[in-house]
Write a protein that holds these residues in place. Structure first.
Motif, short mmCIF file in Angstrom:
data_model
loop_
_atom_site.label_atom_id
_atom_site.label_comp_id
_atom_site.label_asym_id
_atom_site.label_seq_id
_atom_site.Cartn_x
_atom_site.Cartn_y
_atom_site.Cartn_z
N GLU A 43 0.82 -1.21 0.00
CA GLU A 43 0.00 0.00 0.00
C GLU A 43 0.85 1.27 0.00
O GLU A 43 0.40 2.33 0.43
CB GLU A 43 -0.96 0.00 1.19
N PHE A 44 2.06 1.18 -0.50
CA PHE A 44 2.98 2.31 -0.55
C PHE A 44 3.92 2.13 -1.74
O PHE A 44 4.08 1.04 -2.27
CB PHE A 44 3.81 2.39 0.74
N ASN A 45 4.51 3.23 -2.19
CA ASN A 45 5.54 3.18 -3.22
C ASN A 45 6.85 2.78 -2.56
O ASN A 45 7.13 3.19 -1.43
CB ASN A 45 5.69 4.54 -3.90
N THR A 46 7.65 1.99 -3.26
CA THR A 46 8.86 1.41 -2.69
C THR A 46 10.06 1.62 -3.60
O THR A 46 9.94 1.50 -4.82
CB THR A 46 8.68 -0.12 -2.53
N MET A 47 11.20 1.91 -2.98
CA MET A 47 12.49 1.86 -3.66
C MET A 47 13.38 0.93 -2.85
O MET A 47 13.45 1.07 -1.62
CB MET A 47 13.16 3.24 -3.71
N VAL A 48 14.02 -0.02 -3.51
CA VAL A 48 14.92 -0.96 -2.83
C VAL A 48 16.29 -0.86 -3.50
O VAL A 48 16.40 -0.98 -4.73
CB VAL A 48 14.39 -2.41 -2.90
N PHE A 49 17.31 -0.62 -2.68
CA PHE A 49 18.69 -0.50 -3.15
C PHE A 49 19.44 -1.73 -2.62
O PHE A 49 19.74 -1.81 -1.43
CB PHE A 49 19.33 0.76 -2.58
N VAL A 50 19.71 -2.69 -3.48
CA VAL A 50 20.34 -3.95 -3.06
C VAL A 50 21.83 -3.70 -2.80
O VAL A 50 22.55 -3.22 -3.68
CB VAL A 50 20.14 -5.06 -4.09
N LEU A 51 22.26 -4.02 -1.58
CA LEU A 51 23.65 -3.83 -1.16
C LEU A 51 24.46 -5.12 -1.24
O LEU A 51 25.62 -5.11 -1.66
CB LEU A 51 23.70 -3.30 0.28
N GLU A 52 23.86 -6.24 -0.81
CA GLU A 52 24.57 -7.53 -0.77
C GLU A 52 23.61 -8.64 -1.17
O GLU A 52 22.42 -8.58 -0.89
CB GLU A 52 25.10 -7.82 0.64
N ARG A 53 24.17 -9.67 -1.78
CA ARG A 53 23.43 -10.84 -2.24
C ARG A 53 22.40 -10.43 -3.30
O ARG A 53 22.65 -9.50 -4.06
CB ARG A 53 22.86 -11.61 -1.06
N GLU A 54 21.27 -11.13 -3.38
CA GLU A 54 20.34 -10.82 -4.47
C GLU A 54 18.91 -11.20 -4.12
O GLU A 54 18.65 -12.05 -3.28
CB GLU A 54 20.86 -11.49 -5.74
N ILE A 55 17.99 -10.54 -4.82
CA ILE A 55 16.57 -10.84 -4.74
C ILE A 55 16.04 -10.92 -6.17
O ILE A 55 16.50 -10.18 -7.05
CB ILE A 55 15.79 -9.79 -3.91
N THR A 56 15.11 -11.83 -6.38
CA THR A 56 14.46 -11.96 -7.68
C THR A 56 13.03 -11.45 -7.55
O THR A 56 12.29 -11.89 -6.67
CB THR A 56 14.45 -13.43 -8.15
N ILE A 57 12.68 -10.49 -8.40
CA ILE A 57 11.35 -9.89 -8.41
C ILE A 57 10.67 -10.29 -9.71
O ILE A 57 11.27 -10.18 -10.79
CB ILE A 57 11.44 -8.34 -8.35
N THR A 58 9.44 -10.75 -9.63
CA THR A 58 8.69 -11.11 -10.82
C THR A 58 7.45 -10.24 -10.93
O THR A 58 6.69 -10.10 -9.96
CB THR A 58 8.26 -12.60 -10.77
N ASP A 59 7.26 -9.64 -12.08
CA ASP A 59 6.06 -8.86 -12.39
C ASP A 59 4.94 -9.87 -12.62
O ASP A 59 4.97 -10.63 -13.60
CB ASP A 59 6.32 -8.03 -13.64
N SER A 60 3.98 -9.92 -11.73
CA SER A 60 2.92 -10.93 -11.83
C SER A 60 2.06 -10.76 -13.07
O SER A 60 1.51 -11.74 -13.59
CB SER A 60 2.04 -10.87 -10.57
N ALA A 61 1.94 -9.55 -13.58
CA ALA A 61 1.11 -9.30 -14.77
C ALA A 61 1.74 -9.86 -16.04
O ALA A 61 1.05 -10.40 -16.90
CB ALA A 61 0.84 -7.81 -14.92
#
Length: 112
Positions: A43-61
């Motif tokens: 319910e908010f706008n987000t900015m994520v700055f990855v510093l270490e390791r990794e995350i995988t984000i998938t656009d559900s649409a």
């Protein structure tokens, strides 16, 4: 969908915090645990700055998947339906609302 992925967009935690502050966002450096979170939105706008390791984000649409490692900044607009998978990562996570005003759960289920 308002996914924005920017690789090599910052050099340090301090720079990430400065960018978030300049945007008027509330930011904190967090060490996130391993997770595999299905379709959800925030319910908010987000900015994520990855510093270490990794995350995988998938656009559900669209089903498009983005692997985000160190130096990557990704942004999601309020309501963007997405999935997240990680073995754990460290990041500056910034949102456009005071965290004290958030309601649980943070990860909202898809509207059916």
């Amino acid at each position: 969908m308002a996914f924005v992925i920017e690789r090599d967009s910052f050099d340090s935690e301090a720079e990430a915090l400065e960018i978030a502050k300049a945007a008027g966002y509330f930011a904190a450096c967090l060490d996130r645990p391993a997770a595999d979170v299905g379709d959800h939105w925030h319910e908010f706008n987000t900015m994520v700055f990855v510093l270490e390791r990794e995350i995988t984000i998938t656009d559900s649409a669209t089903g498009k998947t983005h692997r985000c490692g160190p130096g990557t900044r990704y942004s999601l607009a309020k309501g963007d339906l997405h999935r997240e998978k990680t073995d754990g990562y460290k990041a500056v996570i910034a949102i456009d609302r005071d965290p004290a005003t958030l309601r649980d759960p943070i990860d909202k289920p898809p509207v059916t």
